[in-house]
Structures are given as structure tokens and as C-alpha cells.
Design a protein around this motif. Structure first.
Motif, PDB file in Angstrom:
ATOM      1  N   ASP A 117       0.857  -1.177   0.000  1.00 45.13           N
ATOM      2  CA  ASP A 117       0.000   0.000   0.000  1.00 45.13           C
ATOM      3  C   ASP A 117       0.897   1.232   0.000  1.00 45.13           C
ATOM      4  O   ASP A 117       1.544   1.542   1.013  1.00 45.13           O
ATOM      5  CB  ASP A 117      -0.907   0.005   1.230  1.00 45.13           C
ATOM      6  CG  ASP A 117      -1.949   1.119   1.193  1.00 45.13           C
ATOM      7  OD1 ASP A 117      -1.914   1.929   0.242  1.00 45.13           O
ATOM      8  OD2 ASP A 117      -2.791   1.185   2.110  1.00 45.13           O
ATOM      9  N   TYR A 118       0.950   1.936  -1.122  1.00 46.17           N
ATOM     10  CA  TYR A 118       1.851   3.084  -1.260  1.00 46.17           C
ATOM     11  C   TYR A 118       1.473   4.221  -0.308  1.00 46.17           C
ATOM     12  O   TYR A 118       2.307   5.098  -0.001  1.00 46.17           O
ATOM     13  CB  TYR A 118       1.806   3.603  -2.700  1.00 46.17           C
ATOM     14  CG  TYR A 118       0.484   4.218  -3.072  1.00 46.17           C
ATOM     15  CD1 TYR A 118       0.234   5.563  -2.869  1.00 46.17           C
ATOM     16  CD2 TYR A 118      -0.549   3.437  -3.590  1.00 46.17           C
ATOM     17  CE1 TYR A 118      -0.985   6.127  -3.175  1.00 46.17           C
ATOM     18  CE2 TYR A 118      -1.773   3.984  -3.907  1.00 46.17           C
ATOM     19  CZ  TYR A 118      -1.987   5.327  -3.691  1.00 46.17           C
ATOM     20  OH  TYR A 118      -3.201   5.870  -3.981  1.00 46.17           O
ATOM     21  N   ARG A 119       0.231   4.243   0.210  1.00 44.84           N
ATOM     22  CA  ARG A 119      -0.215   5.346   1.052  1.00 44.84           C
ATOM     23  C   ARG A 119       0.536   5.418   2.372  1.00 44.84           C
ATOM     24  O   ARG A 119       0.489   6.442   3.066  1.00 44.84           O
ATOM     25  CB  ARG A 119      -1.720   5.228   1.306  1.00 44.84           C
ATOM     26  CG  ARG A 119      -2.561   5.510   0.074  1.00 44.84           C
ATOM     27  CD  ARG A 119      -4.030   5.232   0.311  1.00 44.84           C
ATOM     28  NE  ARG A 119      -4.265   3.817   0.578  1.00 44.84           N
ATOM     29  CZ  ARG A 119      -5.457   3.274   0.762  1.00 44.84           C
ATOM     30  NH1 ARG A 119      -6.539   4.043   0.714  1.00 44.84           N
ATOM     31  NH2 ARG A 119      -5.595   1.977   0.997  1.00 44.84           N
ATOM     32  N   VAL A 120       1.256   4.353   2.718  1.00 47.41           N
ATOM     33  CA  VAL A 120       2.055   4.378   3.941  1.00 47.41           C
ATOM     34  C   VAL A 120       3.160   5.428   3.839  1.00 47.41           C
ATOM     35  O   VAL A 120       3.644   5.943   4.863  1.00 47.41           O
ATOM     36  CB  VAL A 120       2.646   2.978   4.209  1.00 47.41           C
ATOM     37  CG1 VAL A 120       3.745   2.656   3.198  1.00 47.41           C
ATOM     38  CG2 VAL A 120       3.191   2.882   5.629  1.00 47.41           C
ATOM     39  N   SER A 355       1.643   6.022 -19.519  1.00 44.74           N
ATOM     40  CA  SER A 355       1.141   5.046 -18.538  1.00 44.74           C
ATOM     41  C   SER A 355       1.056   5.671 -17.152  1.00 44.74           C
ATOM     42  O   SER A 355       0.094   5.445 -16.406  1.00 44.74           O
ATOM     43  CB  SER A 355       2.047   3.810 -18.514  1.00 44.74           C
ATOM     44  OG  SER A 355       2.068   3.160 -19.761  1.00 44.74           O
ATOM     45  N   GLY A 356       2.082   6.468 -16.796  1.00 46.53           N
ATOM     46  CA  GLY A 356       2.053   7.154 -15.509  1.00 46.53           C
ATOM     47  C   GLY A 356       0.942   8.180 -15.419  1.00 46.53           C
ATOM     48  O   GLY A 356       0.286   8.311 -14.374  1.00 46.53           O
ATOM     49  N   ALA A 372       2.058  10.129  -8.342  1.00 48.74           N
ATOM     50  CA  ALA A 372       2.249   9.579  -9.690  1.00 48.74           C
ATOM     51  C   ALA A 372       2.536  10.682 -10.698  1.00 48.74           C
ATOM     52  O   ALA A 372       3.436  10.567 -11.532  1.00 48.74           O
ATOM     53  CB  ALA A 372       1.017   8.777 -10.113  1.00 48.74           C
ATOM     54  N   SER A 373       1.768  11.769 -10.634  1.00 44.70           N
ATOM     55  CA  SER A 373       1.992  12.862 -11.574  1.00 44.70           C
ATOM     56  C   SER A 373       3.345  13.519 -11.353  1.00 44.70           C
ATOM     57  O   SER A 373       4.032  13.883 -12.308  1.00 44.70           O
ATOM     58  CB  SER A 373       0.875  13.902 -11.449  1.00 44.70           C
ATOM     59  OG  SER A 373       0.820  14.433 -10.139  1.00 44.70           O
ATOM     60  N   GLY A 374       3.764  13.667 -10.091  1.00 46.95           N
ATOM     61  CA  GLY A 374       5.069  14.254  -9.818  1.00 46.95           C
ATOM     62  C   GLY A 374       6.205  13.405 -10.350  1.00 46.95           C
ATOM     63  O   GLY A 374       7.159  13.918 -10.962  1.00 46.95           O
ATOM     64  N   LEU A 375       6.129  12.106 -10.141  1.00 43.53           N
ATOM     65  CA  LEU A 375       7.182  11.210 -10.624  1.00 43.53           C
ATOM     66  C   LEU A 375       7.245  11.196 -12.151  1.00 43.53           C
ATOM     67  O   LEU A 375       8.327  11.244 -12.751  1.00 43.53           O
ATOM     68  CB  LEU A 375       6.942   9.789 -10.102  1.00 43.53           C
ATOM     69  CG  LEU A 375       7.086   9.598  -8.589  1.00 43.53           C
ATOM     70  CD1 LEU A 375       6.653   8.196  -8.184  1.00 43.53           C
ATOM     71  CD2 LEU A 375       8.516   9.848  -8.140  1.00 43.53           C
ATOM     72  N   VAL A 376       6.089  11.147 -12.796  1.00 42.80           N
ATOM     73  CA  VAL A 376       6.084  11.048 -14.250  1.00 42.80           C
ATOM     74  C   VAL A 376       6.479  12.380 -14.887  1.00 42.80           C
ATOM     75  O   VAL A 376       7.163  12.413 -15.917  1.00 42.80           O
ATOM     76  CB  VAL A 376       4.704  10.568 -14.748  1.00 42.80           C
ATOM     77  CG1 VAL A 376       3.672  11.675 -14.726  1.00 42.80           C
ATOM     78  CG2 VAL A 376       4.800   9.991 -16.147  1.00 42.80           C
ATOM     79  N   PHE A 377       6.104  13.511 -14.268  1.00 41.24           N
ATOM     80  CA  PHE A 377       6.542  14.807 -14.773  1.00 41.24           C
ATOM     81  C   PHE A 377       8.055  14.958 -14.628  1.00 41.24           C
ATOM     82  O   PHE A 377       8.711  15.563 -15.480  1.00 41.24           O
ATOM     83  CB  PHE A 377       5.833  15.937 -14.030  1.00 41.24           C
ATOM     84  CG  PHE A 377       4.504  16.297 -14.625  1.00 41.24           C
ATOM     85  CD1 PHE A 377       4.382  16.590 -15.976  1.00 41.24           C
ATOM     86  CD2 PHE A 377       3.366  16.344 -13.845  1.00 41.24           C
ATOM     87  CE1 PHE A 377       3.159  16.909 -16.525  1.00 41.24           C
ATOM     88  CE2 PHE A 377       2.136  16.669 -14.382  1.00 41.24           C
ATOM     89  CZ  PHE A 377       2.028  16.954 -15.735  1.00 41.24           C
ATOM     90  N   LEU A 420       7.727   2.548  -8.358  1.00 40.50           N
ATOM     91  CA  LEU A 420       6.660   3.265  -7.658  1.00 40.50           C
ATOM     92  C   LEU A 420       5.452   3.477  -8.565  1.00 40.50           C
ATOM     93  O   LEU A 420       4.304   3.332  -8.134  1.00 40.50           O
ATOM     94  CB  LEU A 420       7.187   4.609  -7.155  1.00 40.50           C
ATOM     95  CG  LEU A 420       8.154   4.553  -5.969  1.00 40.50           C
ATOM     96  CD1 LEU A 420       8.792   5.912  -5.737  1.00 40.50           C
ATOM     97  CD2 LEU A 420       7.441   4.078  -4.708  1.00 40.50           C
ATOM     98  N   LEU A 421       5.697   3.821  -9.830  1.00 39.63           N
ATOM     99  CA  LEU A 421       4.591   3.978 -10.776  1.00 39.63           C
ATOM    100  C   LEU A 421       3.829   2.661 -10.950  1.00 39.63           C
ATOM    101  O   LEU A 421       2.593   2.651 -11.035  1.00 39.63           O
ATOM    102  CB  LEU A 421       5.116   4.459 -12.125  1.00 39.63           C
ATOM    103  CG  LEU A 421       5.598   5.909 -12.200  1.00 39.63           C
ATOM    104  CD1 LEU A 421       6.135   6.208 -13.593  1.00 39.63           C
ATOM    105  CD2 LEU A 421       4.473   6.878 -11.857  1.00 39.63           C
TER     106      LEU A 421
END
Length: 468
Positions: A117-120, A355-356, A372-377, A420-421
Motif C-alpha cells: 500500500d503506497y499510502r504508507v 502510462s504514468g 504519480a503525476s510528480g514522478l512522471v513529470f 513506484l509507478l
């Protein structure tokens, strides 16, 4: 095996086949035979990719399966070119790159198993901020930091150098996503309009001013334009996703442009890069050291000699360009694979980035959407700055091309980013739980009963009988 699983493993095996064919063709043209040591290393990497795919099926069954084959192909193309340059220079960077790939796959495998669970990650937002800033500033520690190529962005451990900024971007993405998720309502409130855009309120400019000063600090102290630009662009893009206000993007662009113009006038290392960008073929700038344009021009000549279809793997001269296996690997690939090969590489990046973005749009959790948006940007911006710098669209920034450039720090950090994505996409693609008709009836009756009780509580009671 279902049809979808069959398509997934087919994509992975097809990517492996293309990778092996590239290595085989390159070695046959440069060495005349396929070295046994490389065959063993490639076999180990292939097995580890298959093991990672199996772990995804077990622990992240709904994860996006198009990212992993694209990452494999980009890594294979980059490592093939690095090894091809080794044939000319007598180095062994390609073998080290394969070893770093194995380490990166192990790290991603642990991430897939442990991060169910990534929310951790939201619980450690301020810890992530401290770790990210510590990594970002660690090259300034006397005796630990190293200056390479005019930029002090490395720390030395024995004979090895690590670029901590590559890992700092991941930890700072955790913090930015958590902070903006908690404060998105305040930041979304608009102020006055300017040129048709709703600008933010002055009292809400604090976060972007802090990040601006931090980015300028990296530029001034570490002489690193690329990392400075990447962090600021990541924060502004996540700020736009959190608030939907175009005014934040306008303020961010103007603020960083002003900072860069001032830095180009005040600091020589920034001015050199701007001069090399504006006047690359000027003889005085070409021969200037440091800060000349010889590397850029040589890379452009390499791209031009590749033409449409390239000279062919093993038949070009990529080693003529300085840093051909790292900062200028895009130029090296362009010489031997041509414009067609470069466009294919860009398409692989587009698939990962799209995909991201699809994951960010599908995920219902606000923190996951921002992360997700931060990582893909961040990845998209890094690819743009590297390719744009090599092709004279923008000044050189010193960033490395994800998954392709030589270097263990960049490779491991970008593999973690892809992992992570993939983990977030698993949550985004999970089907909604089915609810039976009995459950719907029970919930409806419960709502009606609550409503009836509230109405009774509002109705005043009447007292029966005569005398009080």
C-alpha cells in the motif's frame, strides 16, 4: 495462463529478443565474437527480469505491465551503446552497467513485495523532506563531496562516486505530494485575475518561494543547473495538479526564468552554457576552456552523420564525443541508429510517461494522484532537458537520460521511480468490490431509518390530559 498474462509475458520476451539481437550484432561487428562473460551477465539480467514479472503477478496483480518491457528496452539500448564505446576506449563500463541493473532489479523486487500500500509513504512526509534535503546538500560536506565537470553534485566512496540528487528527487516527491495534498484547498483559492488567469493569493506564495530559493541555492552553490531546474519544475507541476490553477505555472516559469537570467549574468559557469547554446559554432566559444561548445558541436556532427537510418551498430564513431556514454549517449545512439532509432527511443519514453499519466488520472486517492503525476513529470522533464540540450533547443543542463546513460545512481533511482509507478498503477487498476443487492437493500433501509429517527426528534411532543 489467461490471454492478458500471455500478452504481458510476450511483450517482455519480445523486448529480450530485441536486446539480445542488438548485443549480438554489435559484438559481431566490433569484436568478431560474443564474449562469454557478457553472455552470462545478460542471462542473469534476463532471469531477474522474469523473476520481477513473476513477483508483480503475485504481489501487484493489477499493475500496469507495459512499463517493464519499455524499461528493459531502454536499458538494453543504452548498455549496448556503452559497451560499444568500451570496445573503442578499452574500458569496462558496460559490464558495470549490467551489474548495476541487477542491483536495481533487486531493489525494485523488494519494493514490489514490501510496498503493498503506497499510502504508507504519506506518514513519513517530513522525514522524506529531511532525507531529500540531506541527500541534496551532502556533496557540500568537506571531504565527502566531489566536483566533476564543474558541478559539485557527487559524493565519493572509495573509488566510486554517487550522485545523491538522483535519490533526493524521489524523497522530495514524497514530501511534495503529502504537503500539497494536505494544503490543496488553501492553495486552490484564487486571487486577482491577470491576463485572463486566476492568480493565487499573495499570502499563499510561501511554498513556491521556499522551493525557488532552494533551487537557486543548488544552482549557485553546486553549479548544477539541471538538478535545480528539475526540482523546481517538479514542484510547480505537482502544484498545478493539486490546485488546477494555471497562475501557479505562470508564476513558476517567470520566477525561474528571472533566476536563470540573473545567474547567467552573475555566475560564469551558467553564462558559459548559455553562450555555448546561443553561439555554438563561434570559433572563440568553440575553443574556450572551460565552458566551450566543442562537446555540443561534436554531438551535433554525430547526429548529422547518422542520418535517417544510422551508420549501424558498431559502425559509427561515438567515442569522438566527450562523455559519449553518459551525458551525450543520445547523440551516440543517434549516430548508429539514426533518426528512426531516436524516434523509437522517444516512443518508449512516451509509453512510460503516458502510462504514468493514465495512472494519475485513474487513481482516486489524492496523494497517489499527486505522487504519480510528480514522478512522471520528473521523468518527462528530465528526458526533455537532456534531448533539448543535445539538439540545441535549450542550454545543456548536465542531467542524464533515464535508464540509458552510464551510472549506477541514475539507473537505480529511475528504476525505483518506475517501480513506484507500477505499485501505484496496481491500486488504480483494482476493480471495484462487487456489492450484492441484499447489501444495497440493507443500506437503503438503514438510511430511511436514520431519516425517520431524525424527523421524530425534530417533532415536539404533545402532552395529553387536561390539568397541569
Amino acid at each position: 495462463m489467461t490471454a492478458s498474462r500471455l500478452r504481458q509475458i510476450s511483450l517482455l520476451l519480445f523486448s529480450m529478443a530485441i536486446s539480445f539481437a542488438a548485443f549480438f550484432q554489435m559484438f559481431e561487428r566490433t569484436a568478431g565474437s560474443f564474449p562469454g562473460s557478457f553472455a552470462i551477465l545478460l542471462g542473469v539480467v534476463a532471469v531477474m527480469f522474469l523473476a520481477l514479472w513473476a513477483l508483480l503477478l503475485r504481489f501487484q496483480p493489477y499493475a500496469n505491465q507495459s512499463i517493464l518491457p519499455c524499461v528493459l528496452l531502454l536499458t538494453a539500448i543504452g548498455t549496448t551503446m556503452i559497451t560499444r564505446i568500451d570496445q573503442e576506449t578499452g574500458t569496462a563500463v558496460g559490464q558495470r552497467q549490467l551489474i548495476w541493473t541487477c542491483i536495481a532489479l533487486v531493489v525494485v523486487g523488494v519494493l514490489v513485495i514490501a510496498l503493498r500500500d503506497y499510502r504508507v509513504l504519506r506518514r513519513f512526509s517530513y522525514i522524506s523532506m529531511v532525507v531529500g534535503l540531506a541527500l541534496l546538500l551532502s556533496p557540500m560536506i568537506p571531504g565527502l563531496g566531489r566536483e566533476i565537470g564543474g558541478a559539485r553534485i557527487w559524493i565519493g566512496i572509495g573509488s566510486y562516486s554517487i550522485q545523491p540528487g538522483e535519490f533526493a528527487k524521489i524523497f522530495l516527491a514524497f514530501f511534495f505530494a503529502s504537503y500539497l495534498f494536505d494544503h490543496r484547498d488553501q492553495l486552490a483559492i484564487g486571487g486577482k485575475k491577470l491576463l485572463g488567469m486566476q492568480m493565487p493569493r499573495v499570502k499563499d506564495l510561501g511554498p513556491i518561494i521556499v522551493v525557488w530559493f532552494a533551487s537557486m541555492g543548488v544552482l549557485v552553490i553546486q553549479h548544477d543547473l539541471g538538478t535545480s531546474l528539475m526540482f523546481f519544475a517538479m514542484f510547480v507541476s505537482m502544484l498545478y495538479v493539486a490546485t488546477g490553477r494555471k497562475g501557479w505555472v505562470a508564476i513558476g516559469f517567470v520566477a525561474f526564468a528571472i533566476g536563470c537570467v540573473v545567474a547567467a549574468k552573475v555566475f560564469a559557469h551558467v553564462g558559459y552554457r548559455v553562450d555555448a547554446w546561443l553561439h555554438p559554432f563561434d570559433s572563440e566559444i568553440y575553443n574556450r576552456y572551460p565552458g566551450g561548445s566543442a562537446q555540443i558541436v561534436t554531438g551535433l556532427f554525430g547526429l548529422a552523420s547518422g542520418g535517417m537510418a544510422g551508420t549501424g551498430l558498431g559502425q559509427g564513431h561515438p567515442n569522438l564525443t566527450p562523455l559519449a556514454n553518459s551525458d551525450f549517449i543520445y547523440s551516440s545512439v543517434g549516430e548508429e541508429l539514426g533518426l528512426v532509432g531516436l524516434l523509437a527511443i522517444l516512443m518508449l519514453y512516451v509509453i512510460i510517461i503516458s502510462s504514468g499519466l493514465i495512472t494519475a488520472m485513474k487513481i482516486k486517492d489524492g496523494f497517489g494522484k499527486l505522487l504519480a503525476s510528480g514522478l512522471v513529470f520528473t521523468m518527462a522533464f528530465q528526458v526533455f532537458t537532456v534531448v533539448g540540450g543535445i539538439t540545441l533547443v535549450i542550454p545543456l543542463t548536465g542531467l542524464t537520460l533515464p535508464y540509458m546513460a552510464a551510472g549506477g545512481s541514475s539507473l537505480i533511482a529511475n528504476y525505483i521511480l518506475a517501480g513506484l509507478l507500477i505499485v501505484i498503477s496496481n491500486a488504480a487498476n483494482q476493480p471495484e468490490p462487487e456489492v450484492s443487492s441484499d447489501t444495497f437493500q440493507y443500506e437503503a433501509l438503514a438510511v430511511l431509518r436514520d431519516h425517520e429517527l431524525k424527523e421524530r426528534a425534530k417533532t415536539p411532543r404533545t402532552v395529553s390530559g387536561g390539568a397541569q
